[in-house]
Motif scaffolding. Structure first.
Motif, mmCIF file in Angstrom:
data_model
loop_
_atom_site.group_PDB
_atom_site.id
_atom_site.type_symbol
_atom_site.label_atom_id
_atom_site.label_comp_id
_atom_site.label_asym_id
_atom_site.label_seq_id
_atom_site.Cartn_x
_atom_site.Cartn_y
_atom_site.Cartn_z
ATOM 1 N N LEU A 140 6.770 11.410 7.786
ATOM 2 C CA LEU A 140 6.227 11.845 6.977
ATOM 3 C C LEU A 140 4.911 12.605 7.448
ATOM 4 O O LEU A 140 4.046 11.925 7.941
ATOM 5 C CB LEU A 140 6.009 10.953 5.621
ATOM 6 C CG LEU A 140 5.680 11.675 4.446
ATOM 7 C CD1 LEU A 140 7.059 12.127 3.756
ATOM 8 C CD2 LEU A 140 5.143 10.475 3.436
ATOM 9 N N GLU A 141 4.619 13.892 6.845
ATOM 10 C CA GLU A 141 3.526 14.419 7.181
ATOM 11 C C GLU A 141 2.250 13.794 6.579
ATOM 12 O O GLU A 141 2.482 13.393 5.340
ATOM 13 C CB GLU A 141 3.433 15.927 6.800
ATOM 14 C CG GLU A 141 4.364 16.777 7.453
ATOM 15 C CD GLU A 141 4.580 18.130 7.150
ATOM 16 O OE1 GLU A 141 3.396 18.690 6.700
ATOM 17 O OE2 GLU A 141 5.267 18.970 7.365
ATOM 18 N N LYS A 142 1.094 13.745 7.146
ATOM 19 C CA LYS A 142 -0.108 13.328 6.567
ATOM 20 C C LYS A 142 -0.571 13.892 5.263
ATOM 21 O O LYS A 142 -0.413 14.973 5.157
ATOM 22 C CB LYS A 142 -1.371 13.081 7.607
ATOM 23 C CG LYS A 142 -1.079 12.152 8.940
ATOM 24 C CD LYS A 142 -2.197 12.288 9.602
ATOM 25 C CE LYS A 142 -2.293 11.177 10.806
ATOM 26 N NZ LYS A 142 -3.255 11.347 11.653
ATOM 27 N N GLY A 143 -0.942 13.116 4.376
ATOM 28 C CA GLY A 143 -1.400 13.583 2.871
ATOM 29 C C GLY A 143 -0.368 13.658 1.953
ATOM 30 O O GLY A 143 -0.731 13.837 0.792
ATOM 31 N N PRO B 166 0.920 -1.242 0.268
ATOM 32 C CA PRO B 166 0.009 -0.025 0.182
ATOM 33 C C PRO B 166 0.779 1.153 -0.054
ATOM 34 O O PRO B 166 2.097 1.102 0.142
ATOM 35 C CB PRO B 166 -0.881 -0.343 1.382
ATOM 36 C CG PRO B 166 0.106 -0.895 2.220
ATOM 37 C CD PRO B 166 0.985 -1.940 1.223
ATOM 38 N N ASP B 167 0.136 2.248 -0.118
ATOM 39 C CA ASP B 167 0.965 3.662 -0.196
ATOM 40 C C ASP B 167 1.622 3.661 1.203
ATOM 41 O O ASP B 167 0.808 3.432 2.315
ATOM 42 C CB ASP B 167 -0.135 4.977 -0.492
ATOM 43 C CG ASP B 167 -0.317 4.946 -2.106
ATOM 44 O OD1 ASP B 167 0.586 4.384 -2.650
ATOM 45 O OD2 ASP B 167 -1.245 5.747 -2.365
ATOM 46 N N ASN B 168 2.732 4.158 1.433
ATOM 47 C CA ASN B 168 3.434 4.454 2.685
ATOM 48 C C ASN B 168 3.517 3.358 3.571
ATOM 49 O O ASN B 168 3.376 3.443 4.790
ATOM 50 C CB ASN B 168 2.723 5.664 3.258
ATOM 51 C CG ASN B 168 2.612 6.970 2.738
ATOM 52 O OD1 ASN B 168 3.370 7.409 1.800
ATOM 53 N ND2 ASN B 168 1.885 8.124 3.209
ATOM 54 N N ALA B 169 3.906 2.266 2.840
ATOM 55 C CA ALA B 169 3.987 1.246 3.545
ATOM 56 C C ALA B 169 5.368 1.152 4.387
ATOM 57 O O ALA B 169 6.014 2.030 4.470
ATOM 58 C CB ALA B 169 4.237 -0.155 2.532
#
Length: 312
Positions: free
Chosen positions: A70-73, A59-62
């Motif tokens: 990392l900042e959300k979004g 998934p993204d940001n695994a």
């Protein structure tokens, strides 16, 4: 002084006899209680190698080696390239290494990874390796209702079958976390074994709905994702740890059947330094008599068809 020396010699002899006798009896007892110290193919120790095919299905940001700051979004783009390495460099390099060594392995494939890189999935099978199931994606399954979990597993199996033509009969859950219904679902779908178990150093057979089902134990001790990524082992440390494990199991194989499990992940085990260390390690193991390298489907078949296999 002379009498004291004599006393020490006599005491030492008595002490040695006391220590050696239980060891001898223990070894003899082990032999006597084990109907066979070899597997049906004549090997004393089987080596089971996993090559996890997961990259491309994450998934993204695994999770990755990068700091989780990392900042959300935002998408973790460097981490994405770390996973891309698994199918661009890692698995192709490992496949060449297995050919050089003359061994076949089991590749647990995530369904979405297979769909993203179909040619690579086909190549794994075409080069003689086993395709086993590893879920449709990286989602957890232990918390799913029966029918949802069944679909999750079946979708992964279907992806492998449709792309490679291989009918997967072995299963590995995400981080080994199967649920209460998983084994019943696997049996219902035609699976013959699973690997989500760490309890033995040899395959064994359990009953699922009164039918035999094989367990081919996995490993965390000899696993690159835990040692190299998780503990930042050097390749020398990995080599020596697995070598020590092999040496002990090989000693035990004199009187009981043993299995060594080693696990590699596409973006970790496929790096140049790990592949070189793996080559040296496997060559070391191959210099020992009575050792065989087998795919997990072959190990499961041996276990299921051998009356001497441990049954729980």
């Amino acid at each position: 002084m002379k009498s004291r020396r004599k006393f020490i010699q006599q005491s030492s002899a008595l002490g040695l006899s006391h220590l050696l006798l239980p060891s001898f009896l223990s070894k003899a007892s082990t032999k006597e209680n084990t109907p066979s110290s070899k597997w049906a193919d004549g090997s004393k120790l089987m080596v089971s190698i996993s090559m996890q095919f997961e990259s491309g299905g994450e998934p993204d940001n695994a999770e990755s080696p990068f700091p989780q700051n990392l900042e959300k979004g935002y998408r973790d783009l460097p981490a994405k390239t770390w996973y891309e390495y698994g199918y661009k460099e890692g698995i192709p390099r490992m496949l060449d290494n297995w050919d050089r060594l003359g061994v076949k392995v089991t590749s647990h494939m995530v369904g979405t990874a297979v769909l993203k890189n179909p040619q690579l999935a086909r190549e794994i099978v075409e080069r003689g390796h086993e395709a086993a199931a590893h879920g449709m994606n990286w989602s957890s399954q232990y918390n799913l209702p029966y029918e949802q979990e069944k679909k999750f597993i079946k979708d992964g199996v279907d992806a492998i079958k449709n792309i490679t033509g291989f009918n997967a009969i072995g299963y590995n859950a995400n981080w080994l976390r199967r649920g209460e219904n998983t084994l019943n679902i696997l049996q219902e779908l035609g699976f013959k074994y699973h690997i989500d178990d760490l309890s033995r150093d040899e395959p064994f057979v359990i009953k699922v709905n009164q039918q035999d089902f094989a367990v081919v134990p996995y490993t965390l001790r000899n696993n690159d994702i835990l040692l190299i990524e998780g503990k930042n082992f050097s390749t020398d440390q990995f080599f020596n740890q697995v070598k020590a494990e092999f040496n002990q199991l090989y000693f035990e194989s004199q009187f009981k059947r043993r299995m060594l499990s080693i696990s590699f992940h596409d973006r970790i085990g496929g790096t140049p330094q790990m592949v070189k260390s793996t080559y040296d390690l496997i060559k070391y193991i191959q210099n020992h008599k009575g050792v065989s390298f087998k795919r997990k489907d072959e190990i499961a078949s041996l276990a299921l068809n051998d009356a001497n296999t441990i049954r729980e």
